[in-house]
Design a protein around this motif. Sequence first.
Motif, PDB file in Angstrom:
ATOM      1  N   THR A 195       0.813  -1.214   0.000  1.00 31.35           N
ATOM      2  CA  THR A 195       0.000   0.000   0.000  1.00 31.35           C
ATOM      3  C   THR A 195       0.845   1.263   0.000  1.00 31.35           C
ATOM      4  O   THR A 195       0.300   2.357  -0.151  1.00 31.35           O
ATOM      5  N   PHE A 261      -7.970  -3.332  -2.714  1.00 32.39           N
ATOM      6  CA  PHE A 261      -8.948  -3.248  -1.638  1.00 32.39           C
ATOM      7  C   PHE A 261     -10.255  -3.984  -1.951  1.00 32.39           C
ATOM      8  O   PHE A 261     -11.020  -4.295  -1.043  1.00 32.39           O
ATOM      9  N   HIS A 268      -9.593  -1.613   4.872  1.00 32.83           N
ATOM     10  CA  HIS A 268      -9.720  -0.167   4.603  1.00 32.83           C
ATOM     11  C   HIS A 268     -10.960   0.353   5.331  1.00 32.83           C
ATOM     12  O   HIS A 268     -11.948   0.708   4.688  1.00 32.83           O
ATOM     13  N   MET A 275     -10.425   6.349  -0.065  1.00 33.86           N
ATOM     14  CA  MET A 275      -9.291   5.854  -0.828  1.00 33.86           C
ATOM     15  C   MET A 275      -9.273   6.440  -2.236  1.00 33.86           C
ATOM     16  O   MET A 275      -8.208   6.784  -2.767  1.00 33.86           O
ATOM     17  N   TYR A 347      -3.273   7.936   4.113  1.00 35.02           N
ATOM     18  CA  TYR A 347      -3.676   6.526   4.052  1.00 35.02           C
ATOM     19  C   TYR A 347      -3.695   5.908   5.438  1.00 35.02           C
ATOM     20  O   TYR A 347      -4.651   5.220   5.822  1.00 35.02           O
ATOM     21  N   VAL A 351      -7.564   5.927   5.962  1.00 38.32           N
ATOM     22  CA  VAL A 351      -7.966   4.692   5.287  1.00 38.32           C
ATOM     23  C   VAL A 351      -7.692   3.481   6.175  1.00 38.32           C
ATOM     24  O   VAL A 351      -8.583   2.678   6.467  1.00 38.32           O
ATOM     25  N   PHE A 352      -6.462   3.333   6.645  1.00 43.79           N
ATOM     26  CA  PHE A 352      -6.068   2.159   7.415  1.00 43.79           C
ATOM     27  C   PHE A 352      -6.673   2.161   8.818  1.00 43.79           C
ATOM     28  O   PHE A 352      -7.095   1.124   9.323  1.00 43.79           O
TER      29      PHE A 352
END
Length: 392
Positions: A195, A261, A268, A275, A347, A351-352
């Motif tokens: 990623t 993803f 995610h 994203m 991210y 996202v994470f």
Amino acid sequence: MNAAEYIKRTMNVAARECGILRSNMIYLFCMVIFPVVIIFFFTSLMNEGQPEDMPVGVVDMDNTATTRSMTRKLDAFQNTRVTRHFNDIAEARAAMQRNEIYAFLYFPAGTTDKLLSMRQPKISIYYSNTSLTAGALLGKDLKIIATLGSAGVGSAQMSAKGYTEKQITAFLQPIAIDLHTIQNPWISYNIYLSTMLIPGCIMLFIFLITVYSIGTELKFGRSKEWLAAAGDNIYVAVAGKMLPQFIVFITIMLAYIWYVFGILDFPHPGGTWTMMLLGLLAVVSAQGFGIFMFGLMPSLRMSMSTCSLWAVISFSLSGAAYPVFSMSPAIEALAQLFPLRHYYMVYQICVFNGFPLPYAWFNIAALVGFACLPVFIMRNLKRAMLEFVYIP
């Protein structure tokens, strides 16, 4: 010019750029083929998540049921596979230097006797940190085996003396660890590294193609034609040139997001739309940085070299492998000048870990700032297109 005229000229420049893209195979390879290959290469390279069955050796000078049992337990670990037994340390060390094994465990003579008599025998473990991941994982497994050996003997002795299972557990492990790995319970290196590496490589290609496409206008003497097609407006010229490239790169980025993803089901919790927004910011920030670098140094060779260097260093300064806050203050400040660093932070945060976008407002603003950098060099870029002569 009115708005309709601006749009018409932008589309004319974009159509001209599409013809250039079709006529030069470099664009096909760097914009489509190489990014797609990289996506599949990295995700398949670390498909197992962690390396498994790494070869280790054993030097068993004691050769008792206890040491053989510990060897079998070591071989049962997911990361470890006992491939060879050696007669002495020198032979095992030579095998490790030849990369035939990554580690070995040494049981000296009398290990079992000392264990049973509670005289604390010394079990030696050797592992190579030439490969950091292999060394860290195998070192952990070998230390666990050493601990389990002494715990097993201690448990047997305490059980013979009439201690209950609860008393034995409290003595051998006074503190029980309840471990919860957040967001990546598999501790998959694929999730950790792909990623960051894949978007970083895509941004590298964007840097280079952006600079190359502008620089070749000057190299092949097409710069005045390019500006004329834009009505002598450098903003229209740049927007028209970047538009087809943006469409290709955003398609590649969205395909990467869908594959990683959607198909591979990387975690995610921040959501798909977050994203996708991050992918958009990554593409425009990389294009903006590439335009800025060429406008700052209107030399194809120099600007491409600088962009390559910037992209390569950004892998180290993104913070994915080593935390930036643990670096020196000067390096930590320098890391903010790399778009990949801000991509990775957004991210990681949004996202994470699933936090709302305002938690990463600084990094989002930085990516927008990189996209806006060309505003400061447009005058210099136009002058270069009109006046500079390409020097091979």
